[in-house]
Design an enzyme around this catalytic site. Structure first.
Site, mmCIF file in Angstrom:
data_model
loop_
_atom_site.group_PDB
_atom_site.id
_atom_site.type_symbol
_atom_site.label_atom_id
_atom_site.label_comp_id
_atom_site.label_asym_id
_atom_site.label_seq_id
_atom_site.Cartn_x
_atom_site.Cartn_y
_atom_site.Cartn_z
ATOM 1 N N GLY A 135 -13.230 -3.272 0.483
ATOM 2 C CA GLY A 135 -14.609 -2.806 0.625
ATOM 3 C C GLY A 135 -14.947 -1.689 -0.347
ATOM 4 O O GLY A 135 -16.016 -1.686 -0.961
ATOM 5 N N GLY A 190 -8.055 -7.620 0.820
ATOM 6 C CA GLY A 190 -6.735 -7.766 1.413
ATOM 7 C C GLY A 190 -6.223 -9.192 1.348
ATOM 8 O O GLY A 190 -5.080 -9.449 0.958
ATOM 9 N N LYS A 238 -17.219 -14.821 5.374
ATOM 10 C CA LYS A 238 -18.615 -14.532 5.743
ATOM 11 C C LYS A 238 -19.460 -14.026 4.592
ATOM 12 O O LYS A 238 -19.104 -13.078 3.909
ATOM 13 C CB LYS A 238 -18.637 -13.514 6.885
ATOM 14 C CG LYS A 238 -18.313 -14.169 8.216
ATOM 15 C CD LYS A 238 -17.811 -13.208 9.261
ATOM 16 C CE LYS A 238 -18.868 -12.257 9.759
ATOM 17 N NZ LYS A 238 -18.247 -11.206 10.594
ATOM 18 N N ARG A 283 0.827 -1.215 0.000
ATOM 19 C CA ARG A 283 0.000 0.000 0.000
ATOM 20 C C ARG A 283 0.858 1.261 0.000
ATOM 21 O O ARG A 283 0.455 2.294 -0.530
ATOM 22 C CB ARG A 283 -0.930 0.014 1.208
ATOM 23 C CG ARG A 283 -2.124 -0.870 1.002
ATOM 24 C CD ARG A 283 -3.127 -0.692 2.112
ATOM 25 N NE ARG A 283 -4.415 -1.236 1.701
ATOM 26 C CZ ARG A 283 -5.359 -1.621 2.547
ATOM 27 N NH1 ARG A 283 -5.156 -1.524 3.849
ATOM 28 N NH2 ARG A 283 -6.496 -2.093 2.096
#
Ligand code: ADP
Ligand code: MG
Length: 395
Positions: A374, A351, A205, A37
């Site tokens: 996200g 990630g 999830k 990053r």
């Protein structure tokens, strides 16, 4: 969406530029464990410094929730940035992001000098999108550049209130080169990409990605679902998933996504077979079983061997299995290899997904690796992202 870019900022010589970066990187033993990053922001930083600017950099790290957390200080980040950028990076561990000394140091920056502020989330005003914090930050610089794609989906002070304040005061704001590149690459998936358009979703999830599934069913031709989220789908239709990770309270959601997909003629592909074991351990005894008949006491930890369709556009987010452990990494490796080898326009985000791609050495096979997990999904879903709206041209 047309963003204001660095080209519109004009001459930056002798100006102090506030650059919001996303240095939310993993730390291990007081060192940056993955600097990708940081590397991703270097083109913007080099361009600004090359133009004679000085830089005030700001980032969040982790979730300190408005409190000072020693382990979330940006010291290790300043050090790694200094090495990569080959420049001294000023940094001072403060308790409130902006104090008198920080103000003084930012005020005295000479062209080419760089100062990194302390973790923005030490100040509760950051997540509250507080105008007071924005005012303290605005005071530190003459222009604002956002290069933190991973944060643009949040209405937080450094990405929303702060650029709004710069605009209000007639000072320049712009997207950095990384942000520009992200939006350009991802807008291909937001509009009408070449078909067939295949999305591959995985991860732990289903609840994290329900809105993505809902939005993608309206866009794609096929949706491949792997990872633990597949078990919520399989169990909702009566399949036996053993002790696999799943979310029974999401059965209704996945059943309606399924129904919607059927109505639209969108293919939803679930794993045919899975690698199951009694527990998530390196030496666990594994067996390959049908995905809908996982024996009692076993959990599905990876998808079995399978193929990727002949897609023209591929979006991938979320590993197919517990790739962190070698015995359960073949499914993720297989999917990543297939996507990397296909001629389709391919984009990956998330990630853990990016970590997997790097671990397999497959970076070059992708057209775009998004630094925002996200944020990239919300963008592709077509949602409005506060940090981008404020940077739109013509505002
Ligand atoms: P990304 O960071 O790419 O968005 P997620 O955070 O959604 O991905 O999910 C990544 C995690 O999902 C990984 O830690 C992986 O071990 C876990 N995972 C994937 N498949 C399974 C599974 N079958 N059982 C348990 N965990 C899984
Ligand atoms: Mg993750």
């Amino acid at each position: 969406m047309k963003l204001r870019t660095l080209d519109a900022v004009g001459d930056v010589a002798g100006r102090r530029v506030f650059v919001r970066v996303d240095y939310n990187v993993p730390l291990e033993g007081g060192k940056v464990a993955d600097d990708s990053r940081i590397v991703a922001t270097l083109p913007t930083l080099r361009e600004l410094v090359g133009g004679g600017a000085s830089l005030v950099l700001a980032s969040h790290l982790g979730r300190p929730k408005g409190q000072v957390k020693e382990e979330a200080r940006l010291g290790p980040v300043a050090e790694r940035l200094g090495e990569l950028f080959e420049r001294d990076v000023g940094y001072r561990p403060t308790d409130g992001v902006v104090d008198d000394e920080v103000r003084g140091r930012c005020g005295n920056l000479r062209p080419g000098e760089v100062f990194l502020l302390e973790n923005l989330r030490f100040d509760p005003g950051e997540e509250a999108n507080d105008r007071g914090l924005a005012e303290r930050l605005e005071d530190l610089a003459d222009a604002y550049v956002d290069d933190a794609f991973g944060a643009v989906h949040r209405a937080h002070a450094s990405v929303a209130a702060l650029p709004a304040l710069f605009l209000e005061r007639g000072r320049p704001v712009a997207a950095g080169r990384l942000l520009e590149r992200e939006v350009e690459a991802l807008s291909k998936l937001r509009g009408e990409p070449p078909r067939p358009y295949v999305a591959v979703l995985g991860g732990a999830k289903v609840s994290d990605k329900l809105s993505t599934i809902g939005a993608l069913v309206d866009k794609v031709d096929a949706l491949l679902i792997g990872g633990a989220m597949a078990f919520t789908f399989i169990a909702s239709e009566g399949g036996e998933v053993g002790t696999s990770l799943m979310e029974p309270d999401r059965f209704d959601d996945v059943l309606s996504a399924r129904k919607h997909a059927d109505e639209r003629g969108v293919l939803i592909l679930l794993p045919q077979d899975v690698i199951a074991a009694p527990e998530i351990k390196l030496d666990a005894k594994r067996q390959t079983v049908p995905a809908t008949e996982i024996p009692k006491g076993l959990m599905g930890l990876d998808i079995g061997p399978r193929t990727i369709a002949e897609a023209k556009t591929i979006l991938w987010n979320g590993p197919m299995g517990v790739f962190e452990l070698e015995p359960f990494s073949a499914g993720t490796r297989g999917v990543a290899t297939a996507i990397a080898g296909s001629a389709a326009y391919s984009v990956a985000g998330g990630g853990d997904s990016l970590l997997a791609i790097r671990r397999f050495g497959l970076e070059d096979g992708f057209d775009h690796l998004s630094t925002g997990g996200g944020a990239s999904l919300e963008y592709i879903e077509g949602r409005e992202l506060p940090g981008l709206t404020v940077l739109e041209a013509g505002r």
